[in-house]
Design an enzyme around this catalytic site. Structure first.
Site, mmCIF file in Angstrom:
data_model
loop_
_atom_site.group_PDB
_atom_site.id
_atom_site.type_symbol
_atom_site.label_atom_id
_atom_site.label_comp_id
_atom_site.label_asym_id
_atom_site.label_seq_id
_atom_site.Cartn_x
_atom_site.Cartn_y
_atom_site.Cartn_z
ATOM 1 N N ASN A 66 9.820 3.974 0.617
ATOM 2 C CA ASN A 66 8.597 4.195 1.206
ATOM 3 C C ASN A 66 8.515 3.796 2.662
ATOM 4 O O ASN A 66 8.332 2.864 2.817
ATOM 5 C CB ASN A 66 7.672 3.799 0.454
ATOM 6 C CG ASN A 66 5.808 4.000 1.272
ATOM 7 O OD1 ASN A 66 5.853 5.018 1.889
ATOM 8 N ND2 ASN A 66 4.898 3.300 0.653
ATOM 9 N N TRP A 67 8.930 4.825 3.551
ATOM 10 C CA TRP A 67 9.029 4.388 4.752
ATOM 11 C C TRP A 67 7.620 4.286 5.727
ATOM 12 O O TRP A 67 7.449 3.611 6.556
ATOM 13 C CB TRP A 67 9.716 5.479 5.735
ATOM 14 C CG TRP A 67 11.201 5.784 5.602
ATOM 15 C CD1 TRP A 67 11.796 5.198 4.572
ATOM 16 C CD2 TRP A 67 11.883 6.665 6.064
ATOM 17 N NE1 TRP A 67 13.197 5.649 4.630
ATOM 18 C CE2 TRP A 67 13.166 6.582 5.690
ATOM 19 C CE3 TRP A 67 11.861 7.576 7.298
ATOM 20 C CZ2 TRP A 67 14.301 7.346 6.142
ATOM 21 C CZ3 TRP A 67 12.655 8.134 7.695
ATOM 22 C CH2 TRP A 67 14.133 8.316 7.056
ATOM 23 N N LYS A 68 6.594 4.636 4.764
ATOM 24 C CA LYS A 68 5.198 4.417 5.446
ATOM 25 C C LYS A 68 5.113 5.079 6.799
ATOM 26 O O LYS A 68 6.062 6.150 6.997
ATOM 27 C CB LYS A 68 4.684 3.118 5.286
ATOM 28 C CG LYS A 68 4.982 2.487 4.033
ATOM 29 C CD LYS A 68 4.355 1.134 4.174
ATOM 30 C CE LYS A 68 4.671 0.476 2.780
ATOM 31 N NZ LYS A 68 3.989 -1.025 2.446
ATOM 32 N N HIS A 102 -1.078 5.116 -3.190
ATOM 33 C CA HIS A 102 -0.505 3.723 -2.608
ATOM 34 C C HIS A 102 -1.819 2.772 -2.290
ATOM 35 O O HIS A 102 -2.881 3.436 -1.947
ATOM 36 C CB HIS A 102 0.152 4.191 -1.439
ATOM 37 C CG HIS A 102 0.967 2.787 -0.949
ATOM 38 N ND1 HIS A 102 0.405 1.890 -0.287
ATOM 39 C CD2 HIS A 102 2.160 2.424 -1.253
ATOM 40 C CE1 HIS A 102 1.232 0.940 -0.029
ATOM 41 N NE2 HIS A 102 2.443 1.375 -0.829
ATOM 42 N N GLU A 156 -2.327 1.256 0.135
ATOM 43 C CA GLU A 156 -2.869 1.455 1.581
ATOM 44 C C GLU A 156 -3.610 2.538 1.624
ATOM 45 O O GLU A 156 -4.580 2.512 2.408
ATOM 46 C CB GLU A 156 -1.517 1.450 2.514
ATOM 47 C CG GLU A 156 -0.878 0.284 2.764
ATOM 48 C CD GLU A 156 0.401 0.075 2.778
ATOM 49 O OE1 GLU A 156 1.227 0.981 3.258
ATOM 50 O OE2 GLU A 156 1.300 -1.009 2.702
ATOM 51 N N GLU A 165 2.309 -2.020 -7.812
ATOM 52 C CA GLU A 165 2.597 -2.730 -6.654
ATOM 53 C C GLU A 165 1.363 -3.770 -6.613
ATOM 54 O O GLU A 165 0.300 -3.301 -5.979
ATOM 55 C CB GLU A 165 2.669 -1.751 -5.436
ATOM 56 C CG GLU A 165 3.626 -0.744 -5.763
ATOM 57 C CD GLU A 165 4.152 -0.186 -4.244
ATOM 58 O OE1 GLU A 165 5.292 -0.484 -3.986
ATOM 59 O OE2 GLU A 165 3.287 0.351 -3.659
ATOM 60 N N GLY A 183 4.616 -6.190 1.631
ATOM 61 C CA GLY A 183 4.870 -6.443 3.095
ATOM 62 C C GLY A 183 4.593 -7.917 3.284
ATOM 63 O O GLY A 183 4.521 -8.441 4.393
ATOM 64 N N SER A 207 7.793 -6.329 -1.627
ATOM 65 C CA SER A 207 8.796 -7.204 -1.132
ATOM 66 C C SER A 207 10.186 -7.304 -1.974
ATOM 67 O O SER A 207 10.543 -8.152 -2.009
ATOM 68 C CB SER A 207 8.141 -8.695 -0.723
ATOM 69 O OG SER A 207 7.173 -8.732 -0.231
ATOM 70 N N GLY A 249 9.436 -0.818 0.626
ATOM 71 C CA GLY A 249 8.764 -0.502 1.859
ATOM 72 C C GLY A 249 9.849 -0.844 2.980
ATOM 73 O O GLY A 249 10.933 -0.284 3.146
ATOM 74 N N GLY A 250 9.379 -2.132 3.421
ATOM 75 C CA GLY A 250 10.033 -2.879 4.614
ATOM 76 C C GLY A 250 11.609 -2.612 4.452
ATOM 77 O O GLY A 250 12.277 -2.006 5.241
HETATM 78 P P1 PGA Z 1 7.073 -3.751 0.803
HETATM 79 O O1 PGA Z 1 6.196 -2.571 0.697
HETATM 80 O O2 PGA Z 1 8.535 -3.522 0.092
HETATM 81 O O3 PGA Z 1 7.156 -3.608 2.418
HETATM 82 O O4 PGA Z 1 6.563 -4.752 0.357
HETATM 83 C C1 PGA Z 1 6.226 -1.806 -0.802
HETATM 84 C C2 PGA Z 1 5.189 -0.476 -0.766
HETATM 85 O O5 PGA Z 1 4.215 -0.679 -0.261
HETATM 86 O O6 PGA Z 1 5.743 0.303 -1.472
#
Ligand code: PGA
Length: 252
Positions: A9-11, A97, A99, A169, A175, A215, A236-237
């Site tokens: 997930n590049w966001k 998600h 977010e 999640e 994050g 994470s 994500g990251g």
């Molecule tokens: P993260 O994000 O790996 O940076 O914690 C995961 C996500 O929000 O899908």
């Protein structure tokens, strides 16, 4: 057998040049992907076609959008429809998600509509659920997540629920560098599978992939993915670095 999945997930990250560079690297990496072990790359909308083109020879690595709107088409400036994604042959879409829930006020009811329209246009939703820290501290994470599943997914038929990938999640792990422990992840994934089994029966629940997100890194993926009910990750990251994401893929 349910699929094992390493999803990125590049966001809202990467310029066009950075996206191209990352996709070129992903297209060149050595992975052990197969029919049962796939990777899904969730990129920002402007890079969907580029990602498809760059990864077209990469077997078992697919492209996902990070969202779609509830409506079919019309006067909704700035939104993207499921029909558009289908017309671009995008196979997956991330729905709900945390977010999106937090910053764009997406409710369980709205997410049920997004799930419906995604399925109508033959997109496979990656449905995200998970609790905030305050809910975990109060010990009510199980009922909270159960309610998210009930309100957004439980109107689906057996055939439809089998199209869904679930991503658990916990918000406190996203994050933050604070991953859920292997035990915490397994406990919640087992709970989610039980909730699905109570509604749809064990054989259906056993076929649904449940990913962990929050994470996930190259150095913790293997042990998380080794948990009985953890079928991979939504990352994500660490998905913004091709080498690290490759390590995660090869931890499946
Ligand atoms: P993260 O994000 O790996 O940076 O914690 C995961 C996500 O929000 O899908």
């Amino acid at each position: 057998m349910r699929k094992k999945i390493a999803a990125a997930n590049w966001k809202m990250n990467c310029t066009l040049q950075q996206a191209e560079d990352l996709l070129n690297k992903l297209a060149a990496v050595e992975t052990h992907l197969s029919n049962e072990k796939i990777s899904i790359i969730g990129v920002p909308y402007p890079y969907l076609l580029l990602a498809k083109e760059k990864l077209q020879t990469k077997e078992n690595m697919f492209v996902a959008a990070q969202n779609c709107y509830t409506k079919k088409s019309g006067a909704y400036t700035g939104e993207i429809s499921a029909e558009m994604l289908q017309s671009m042959n995008i196979p997956f879409v991330i729905i709900g998600h945390s977010e999106r829930r937090e910053y764009f006020n997406e409710t369980n009811a709205m997410l049920a509509e997004k799930i419906n329209i995604a399925l109508e246009y033959k997109l496979q939703p990656i449905f995200c659920c998970g609790e905030a820290l305050s809910i975990r501290e109060a010990g009510s994470q199980n009922s909270f997540v159960e309610n998210q599943l009930k309100e957004s997914l439980f109107h689906l038929s057996e055939e439809q629920i089998l199209q869904i990938v679930i991503a658990y999640e916990p918000i406190w792990a996203i994050g933050t560098g604070k991953t859920a422990s292997n035990e915490q992840a397994q406990e919640m994934h087992q709970h989610i599978r039980n909730v699905l089994a109570n509604k749809y029966g064990t054989s259906v629940a056993e076929k649904i992939s449940i990913l962990y997100g929050g994470s996930v890194k190259g150095n913790n993926a293997k042990e998380l993915f080794a948990q009985k009910d953890v079928d991979g990750g939504l990352v994500g990251g660490a998905s913004l670095n091709a080498d690290e994401f490759t390590t995660i893929i090869n931890s499946l």
